[in-house]
Design an enzyme around this catalytic site. Structure first.
Site, PDB file in Angstrom:
ATOM      1  N   THR A 233      -3.090   0.779   6.916  1.00 47.81           N
ATOM      2  CA  THR A 233      -1.644   0.573   6.918  1.00 47.81           C
ATOM      3  C   THR A 233      -1.002   1.828   7.481  1.00 47.81           C
ATOM      4  O   THR A 233      -0.919   2.858   6.808  1.00 47.81           O
ATOM      5  CB  THR A 233      -1.129   0.303   5.489  1.00 47.81           C
TER       6      THR A 233
ATOM      7  N   LYS B  24       2.010  -6.585   6.795  1.00 49.33           N
ATOM      8  CA  LYS B  24       1.515  -5.729   5.709  1.00 49.33           C
ATOM      9  C   LYS B  24       2.654  -4.935   5.070  1.00 49.33           C
ATOM     10  O   LYS B  24       2.642  -4.666   3.871  1.00 49.33           O
ATOM     11  CB  LYS B  24       0.438  -4.776   6.233  1.00 49.33           C
TER      12      LYS B  24
ATOM     13  N   LYS C 168       3.245   6.768   0.755  1.00 48.60           N
ATOM     14  CA  LYS C 168       3.184   6.469   2.188  1.00 48.60           C
ATOM     15  C   LYS C 168       3.705   5.074   2.494  1.00 48.60           C
ATOM     16  O   LYS C 168       4.563   4.881   3.369  1.00 48.60           O
ATOM     17  CB  LYS C 168       1.749   6.602   2.690  1.00 48.60           C
TER      18      LYS C 168
END
Length: 306
Positions: free
Chosen positions: A101, A177, A254
């Site tokens: 990701t 995602k 993140k």
């Protein structure tokens, strides 16, 4: 592609190693990680270890990448020749299968350079955790053109129990995602708040968790993270320091950052996601970044100290 396709897996961490182990049941797999211990674990799992990333990708049809973020991805693909900079060492027509990701911007930054090198890119971030990765039971969302999709499909099918091609371009998988991580990040934070509230109201938290899992409030994150959250308050089980790390809190620092950036770019307000992001940022500021993401509950309600 046939089932004899050669696969390289770069990054043998919490997700990379079980993905490689699963793929090695069907394909010849070479693996590389900068940490020697991870390479040794891979060898014991039936994966051929490589001494460098360049060695791992030589003659590979599909190169699966499992790195932490965009900076690691760019260093791995285009850095100095040696343990990094694999693009010049890959055969023309080989597939870069990105499972990490890194956000849509991260993928779009590398896609033109890979195309110039004659390499195909499949944007295929995964979801499901290490145990499901080892069983080939992941959700894999894919952005790829027809040619790249066809070249990687056999490998993807072995990785996934649910394989969804969400778009035709690199970046589309990352977009999907990002949506997935918005929900995951919010669900983990909400689980922490709910279980902290149950304790604050004087309820038996284990009984509360069992009750919640039996009704409309149940969720995957409640059932998966909930028990580990309660361990943070159980000194007999080791307390917060001994909770098994399955996914670090820094991962959601993140990922929720990616969510925030994507929403801002789309001109969309996401106040619930923003509130969850603040909990992860607070956790990281308090030194919890490398602990399991379930430790976010201790940001809401720190364990009592003697």
């Amino acid at each position: 592609m046939t089932t004899a396709a050669a696969v390289a897996v770069l990054g043998l961490g919490a997700m990379g190693l079980p993905m490689a182990t699963n793929l090695a049941r069907r394909f010849p797999v070479r693996g590389f990680d900068v940490i020697a211990e991870r390479r040794a674990l891979a060898e014991r799992a039936g994966i051929t270890p490589a001494g460098t990333a360049a060695e791992a990708v030589a003659d590979a049809d599909v190169v699966l990448i499992a790195v932490r973020d965009q900076a690691q991805l760019e260093e791995l693909l285009f850095g100095e020749v040696g343990e990094v900079g694999i693009a010049p060492h890959m055969a023309r027509g080989a597939v870069v299968l990105l499972t990490s990701t890194v956000g849509g911007a991260g993928v779009r930054a590398v896609a033109p350079r890979l195309a110039e090198a004659g390499l195909r890119l499949v944007d295929a971030p995964v979801s499901g955790g290490p145990a499901r990765a080892g069983d080939g039971d992941l959700l894999v969302v894919v952005g790829a053109d027809d040619d790249a999709w066809a070249a990687a499909e056999a490998v993807l099918e072995v990785m996934a129990s649910t394989l969804v091609r969400v778009g035709d371009a690199p970046g589309d998988g990352q977009a999907m995602k990002t949506v997935n991580q918005l929900l995951c990040g919010v669900h983990i934070a909400a689980t922490g708040e709910a279980l902290a509230l149950a304790r604050a109201l004087g309820l038996d938290a284990e009984v509360a968790l069992k009750a919640l899992m039996s009704g409309a409030a149940s969720s995957f994150m409640l059932g998966d993270r909930g028990p580990r959250m309660l361990q943070a308050y159980d000194e007999d089980a080791g307390g917060p320091h001994d909770v098994e790390v399955r996914a670090t809190l820094n991962t959601f620092v993140k990922d929720m950052g990616i969510v925030s950036s994507a929403a801002k770019g789309a001109g969309l307000s996401t106040p619930v996601a923003a509130a969850a992001e603040q909990l992860y940022l607070q956790g990281a500021a308090h030194g919890l970044g490398d602990r399991d993401d379930s430790s976010v509950i201790t940001v809401v309600a720190p364990p009592e100290k003697d």
